[in-house]
Write a protein that holds these residues in place. Structure first.
Motif, PDB file in Angstrom:
ATOM      1  N   ALA A  54      46.403  22.718  15.001  1.00  0.00           N
ATOM      2  CA  ALA A  54      47.116  23.946  14.664  1.00  0.00           C
ATOM      3  C   ALA A  54      48.600  23.650  14.606  1.00  0.00           C
ATOM      4  O   ALA A  54      49.079  22.690  15.220  1.00  0.00           O
ATOM      5  CB  ALA A  54      46.842  25.013  15.718  1.00  0.00           C
ATOM      6  N   GLU A  55      49.303  24.468  13.844  1.00  0.00           N
ATOM      7  CA  GLU A  55      50.768  24.415  13.883  1.00  0.00           C
ATOM      8  C   GLU A  55      51.260  25.686  14.554  1.00  0.00           C
ATOM      9  O   GLU A  55      50.798  26.790  14.232  1.00  0.00           O
ATOM     10  CB  GLU A  55      51.365  24.315  12.474  1.00  0.00           C
ATOM     11  CG  GLU A  55      52.906  24.314  12.520  1.00  0.00           C
ATOM     12  CD  GLU A  55      53.583  24.100  11.168  1.00  0.00           C
ATOM     13  OE1 GLU A  55      52.879  24.140  10.130  1.00  0.00           O
ATOM     14  OE2 GLU A  55      54.814  23.910  11.162  1.00  0.00           O
ATOM     15  N   ALA A  56      52.166  25.508  15.505  1.00  0.00           N
ATOM     16  CA  ALA A  56      52.780  26.656  16.167  1.00  0.00           C
ATOM     17  C   ALA A  56      53.974  27.117  15.332  1.00  0.00           C
ATOM     18  O   ALA A  56      54.845  26.319  14.989  1.00  0.00           O
ATOM     19  CB  ALA A  56      53.238  26.268  17.572  1.00  0.00           C
ATOM     20  N   ILE A  77      54.364  21.233  16.797  1.00  0.00           N
ATOM     21  CA  ILE A  77      55.504  22.137  16.917  1.00  0.00           C
ATOM     22  C   ILE A  77      56.621  21.670  15.987  1.00  0.00           C
ATOM     23  O   ILE A  77      56.747  20.482  15.705  1.00  0.00           O
ATOM     24  CB  ILE A  77      56.051  22.228  18.369  1.00  0.00           C
ATOM     25  CG1 ILE A  77      56.476  20.846  18.901  1.00  0.00           C
ATOM     26  CG2 ILE A  77      55.017  22.860  19.299  1.00  0.00           C
ATOM     27  CD1 ILE A  77      57.223  20.907  20.234  1.00  0.00           C
ATOM     28  N   ASN A  78      57.416  22.618  15.532  1.00  0.00           N
ATOM     29  CA  ASN A  78      58.561  22.294  14.685  1.00  0.00           C
ATOM     30  C   ASN A  78      59.795  22.091  15.557  1.00  0.00           C
ATOM     31  O   ASN A  78      60.079  22.909  16.422  1.00  0.00           O
ATOM     32  CB  ASN A  78      58.830  23.438  13.699  1.00  0.00           C
ATOM     33  CG  ASN A  78      57.711  23.578  12.694  1.00  0.00           C
ATOM     34  OD1 ASN A  78      57.610  22.812  11.746  1.00  0.00           O
ATOM     35  ND2 ASN A  78      56.837  24.554  12.923  1.00  0.00           N
ATOM     36  N   VAL A  79      60.478  21.011  15.318  1.00  0.00           N
ATOM     37  CA  VAL A  79      61.693  20.742  16.086  1.00  0.00           C
ATOM     38  C   VAL A  79      62.841  20.543  15.102  1.00  0.00           C
ATOM     39  O   VAL A  79      62.736  19.744  14.175  1.00  0.00           O
ATOM     40  CB  VAL A  79      61.511  19.502  16.990  1.00  0.00           C
ATOM     41  CG1 VAL A  79      62.834  19.075  17.608  1.00  0.00           C
ATOM     42  CG2 VAL A  79      60.478  19.782  18.081  1.00  0.00           C
ATOM     43  N   ILE A  86      54.950  16.450  17.047  1.00  0.00           N
ATOM     44  CA  ILE A  86      56.273  16.998  16.723  1.00  0.00           C
ATOM     45  C   ILE A  86      56.516  16.856  15.224  1.00  0.00           C
ATOM     46  O   ILE A  86      56.371  15.768  14.667  1.00  0.00           O
ATOM     47  CB  ILE A  86      57.373  16.274  17.531  1.00  0.00           C
ATOM     48  CG1 ILE A  86      57.212  16.609  19.022  1.00  0.00           C
ATOM     49  CG2 ILE A  86      58.760  16.642  17.022  1.00  0.00           C
ATOM     50  CD1 ILE A  86      58.208  15.921  19.934  1.00  0.00           C
ATOM     51  N   GLU A  87      56.857  17.973  14.589  1.00  0.00           N
ATOM     52  CA  GLU A  87      57.187  17.950  13.162  1.00  0.00           C
ATOM     53  C   GLU A  87      58.702  17.869  12.994  1.00  0.00           C
ATOM     54  O   GLU A  87      59.432  18.720  13.496  1.00  0.00           O
ATOM     55  CB  GLU A  87      56.653  19.211  12.469  1.00  0.00           C
ATOM     56  CG  GLU A  87      55.138  19.283  12.453  1.00  0.00           C
ATOM     57  CD  GLU A  87      54.604  20.351  11.511  1.00  0.00           C
ATOM     58  OE1 GLU A  87      55.397  21.044  10.840  1.00  0.00           O
ATOM     59  OE2 GLU A  87      53.364  20.503  11.453  1.00  0.00           O
ATOM     60  N   LEU A  88      59.133  16.842  12.293  1.00  0.00           N
ATOM     61  CA  LEU A  88      60.549  16.692  11.968  1.00  0.00           C
ATOM     62  C   LEU A  88      60.687  16.710  10.458  1.00  0.00           C
ATOM     63  O   LEU A  88      59.731  16.431   9.746  1.00  0.00           O
ATOM     64  CB  LEU A  88      61.080  15.354  12.492  1.00  0.00           C
ATOM     65  CG  LEU A  88      61.016  15.088  14.003  1.00  0.00           C
ATOM     66  CD1 LEU A  88      61.446  13.649  14.300  1.00  0.00           C
ATOM     67  CD2 LEU A  88      61.891  16.066  14.769  1.00  0.00           C
ATOM     68  N   LEU A 121      56.023  14.143   9.501  1.00  0.00           N
ATOM     69  CA  LEU A 121      57.214  14.392   8.687  1.00  0.00           C
ATOM     70  C   LEU A 121      56.947  15.606   7.805  1.00  0.00           C
ATOM     71  O   LEU A 121      56.164  15.547   6.859  1.00  0.00           O
ATOM     72  CB  LEU A 121      57.534  13.142   7.852  1.00  0.00           C
ATOM     73  CG  LEU A 121      58.871  13.090   7.138  1.00  0.00           C
ATOM     74  CD1 LEU A 121      60.031  13.370   8.087  1.00  0.00           C
ATOM     75  CD2 LEU A 121      59.072  11.727   6.480  1.00  0.00           C
ATOM     76  N   ASP A 122      57.594  16.719   8.164  1.00  0.00           N
ATOM     77  CA  ASP A 122      57.362  18.025   7.533  1.00  0.00           C
ATOM     78  C   ASP A 122      58.065  18.120   6.172  1.00  0.00           C
ATOM     79  O   ASP A 122      59.046  17.417   5.929  1.00  0.00           O
ATOM     80  CB  ASP A 122      57.933  19.108   8.468  1.00  0.00           C
ATOM     81  CG  ASP A 122      57.292  20.467   8.252  1.00  0.00           C
ATOM     82  OD1 ASP A 122      56.471  20.618   7.344  1.00  0.00           O
ATOM     83  OD2 ASP A 122      57.641  21.392   9.017  1.00  0.00           O
ATOM     84  N   ASP A 123      57.546  18.986   5.324  1.00  0.00           N
ATOM     85  CA  ASP A 123      58.185  19.290   4.033  1.00  0.00           C
ATOM     86  C   ASP A 123      58.437  18.042   3.202  1.00  0.00           C
ATOM     87  O   ASP A 123      59.431  17.962   2.477  1.00  0.00           O
ATOM     88  CB  ASP A 123      59.520  20.027   4.238  1.00  0.00           C
ATOM     89  CG  ASP A 123      59.364  21.295   5.053  1.00  0.00           C
ATOM     90  OD1 ASP A 123      58.236  21.794   5.163  1.00  0.00           O
ATOM     91  OD2 ASP A 123      60.385  21.794   5.572  1.00  0.00           O
ATOM     92  N   ILE A 133      52.286  12.382   7.413  1.00  0.00           N
ATOM     93  CA  ILE A 133      53.203  12.957   6.434  1.00  0.00           C
ATOM     94  C   ILE A 133      52.607  14.267   5.951  1.00  0.00           C
ATOM     95  O   ILE A 133      51.400  14.381   5.715  1.00  0.00           O
ATOM     96  CB  ILE A 133      53.428  11.958   5.277  1.00  0.00           C
ATOM     97  CG1 ILE A 133      54.462  10.928   5.746  1.00  0.00           C
ATOM     98  CG2 ILE A 133      53.904  12.670   4.016  1.00  0.00           C
ATOM     99  CD1 ILE A 133      54.850   9.933   4.718  1.00  0.00           C
ATOM    100  N   LYS A 134      53.451  15.270   5.881  1.00  0.00           N
ATOM    101  CA  LYS A 134      53.000  16.584   5.476  1.00  0.00           C
ATOM    102  C   LYS A 134      53.514  16.882   4.075  1.00  0.00           C
ATOM    103  O   LYS A 134      54.726  16.999   3.865  1.00  0.00           O
ATOM    104  CB  LYS A 134      53.581  17.612   6.467  1.00  0.00           C
ATOM    105  CG  LYS A 134      52.613  18.670   6.835  1.00  0.00           C
ATOM    106  CD  LYS A 134      53.107  19.539   7.959  1.00  0.00           C
ATOM    107  CE  LYS A 134      52.100  20.646   8.133  1.00  0.00           C
ATOM    108  NZ  LYS A 134      52.490  21.601   9.153  1.00  0.00           N
ATOM    109  N   ILE A 135      52.611  16.969   3.132  1.00  0.00           N
ATOM    110  CA  ILE A 135      53.002  17.238   1.746  1.00  0.00           C
ATOM    111  C   ILE A 135      53.526  18.663   1.661  1.00  0.00           C
ATOM    112  O   ILE A 135      52.835  19.612   2.035  1.00  0.00           O
ATOM    113  CB  ILE A 135      51.807  17.071   0.788  1.00  0.00           C
ATOM    114  CG1 ILE A 135      51.238  15.654   0.890  1.00  0.00           C
ATOM    115  CG2 ILE A 135      52.217  17.415  -0.647  1.00  0.00           C
ATOM    116  CD1 ILE A 135      49.951  15.464   0.090  1.00  0.00           C
TER     117      ILE A 135
HETATM  118 MG    MG Z   1      56.181  22.715  10.089  1.00  0.00          MG
END
Ligand code: MG
Ligand code: C2E
Ligand code: MG
Ligand code: MG
Length: 280
Positions: free
Chosen positions: A57-59, A117-119, A149-151, A179-181, A200-202
């Protein structure tokens, strides 16, 4: 402005700017209260594999404003970044997430979930960031490998040496990194190679038109191939339809997040939905 008739010139007395400044100041004060008065909540959005099995899950933070109702993170995260309030907010997110993982750990159908989580940059740059994370992992007795951790690319590139050092320290504890976005920033392959990433997050902008736009298919294909050759996991965000998911799968992406699989929601609903899925 009073004197200005030229639409392109900005005078100091421009009432619209004045109003914007005031609104920001109000929001800034209220943001402070939000943290202290329990107006923040974490929503959870499901992440699944190609069989629709839950993997994590993503918070995502939500602000229940007493007058304005729900304020979107897109409206307050950038402000919180500017004012530095993101630090307190970010500490709260870490603690909440670890507390949640502790609760999930004790429930069979939730115990294997990874929580992302997004940081944001300012938060990650705090000198004691690694301690914040490790202290909460200890305090709640969670498996560090369940925390991701999403950066974003901009966070990382801003100070690559320092970032890599911190990432390594956290990874030694078992914490994962995504790696977000991805694709919206400026990271070069040179950087990417050096980063201790897991995933890696597309970005959803490449997913949105993937059914109609062959260029997006090409981009996504390239991201997937690159991730695979670097030994990284790939997840696509913003998946809203079966067709999008099918194209992603056909091109080698096996993990997905998006409205098609579930919207971000309060934790009670999130876990109830998961129980419901298992019952089917
Ligand atoms: Mg995110
Ligand atoms: P993000 O990390 O890239 O999160 C994904 C965003 O896409 C979320 O927006 C999510 O609700 C939305 N989304 C998910 N599935 C779909 C879909 O199928 N279609 C569409 N159109 N959108 C989808 P949200 O929750 O409004 O968050 C926006 C951004 O705010 C996040 O982008 C993240 O950068 C930031 N953010 C959210 N929570 C936190 C937090 O706790 N800390 C920090 N620092 N930033 C946060
Ligand atoms: Mg994203
Ligand atoms: Mg985003």
């Amino acid at each position: 402005g009073a004197k200005s008739t030229d639409r392109n010139s900005i005078s100091f007395y421009d009432p619209s700017i004045q109003k914007e400044v005031e609104q920001r100041a109000t929001l800034e004060t209220q943001l402070h209260e939000a943290i202290e008065q329990n107006q923040l909540e974490l929503y959870y959005q499901l992440q699944v594999d190609e069989h629709k099995n839950p993997i994590g899950a993503e918070a995502l933070i939500r602000w229940h404003h007493p007058q304005r109702g729900q304020v979107s993170p897109a409206d307050f995260i950038p402000l919180a970044e500017e004012t530095g309030q993101i630090k307190a907010m970010g500490r709260w997110v870490i603690e909440k997430a670890c507390e949640q993982l502790r609760d999930w750990q004790n429930q069979a159908h939730l115990s294997n979930l990874i929580l992302a989580i997004n940081v944001s940059a300012k938060q990650f740059k705090e000198p004691n960031f690694v301690d914040q994370v490790s202290q909460n992992i200890q305090r709640y007795g969670i498996h560090a490998g369940r925390l991701k951790i999403e950066l974003t690319e901009s966070t990382i590139i801003d100070n690559i040496e320092e970032t890599v050092l911190k990432m390594r320290q956290l990874r030694e504890l078992g914490v994962k990194f995504s790696l977000d976005d991805f694709g919206t920033g400026y990271s070069s392959l040179q950087y990417l190679k050096r980063l201790p990433l897991d995933q890696i997050k597309i970005d959803q902008t490449f997913v949105r038109d993937i059914v109609q736009d062959p260029d997006d298919v090409t981009i996504v294909k390239t991201i997937i191939a690159m991730s695979q050759s670097l030994g990284l996991d790939v997840i696509a965000e913003g998946v809203e339809t079966q067709e999008q998911r099918d194209i992603l799968l056909a091109n080698g992406c096996h993990h997905y997040q998006g409205y098609f699989f579930g919207r971000p929601c309060p934790v009670e609903q999130f876990s109830a939905d998961l129980v419901g899925r298992l019952a089917v």
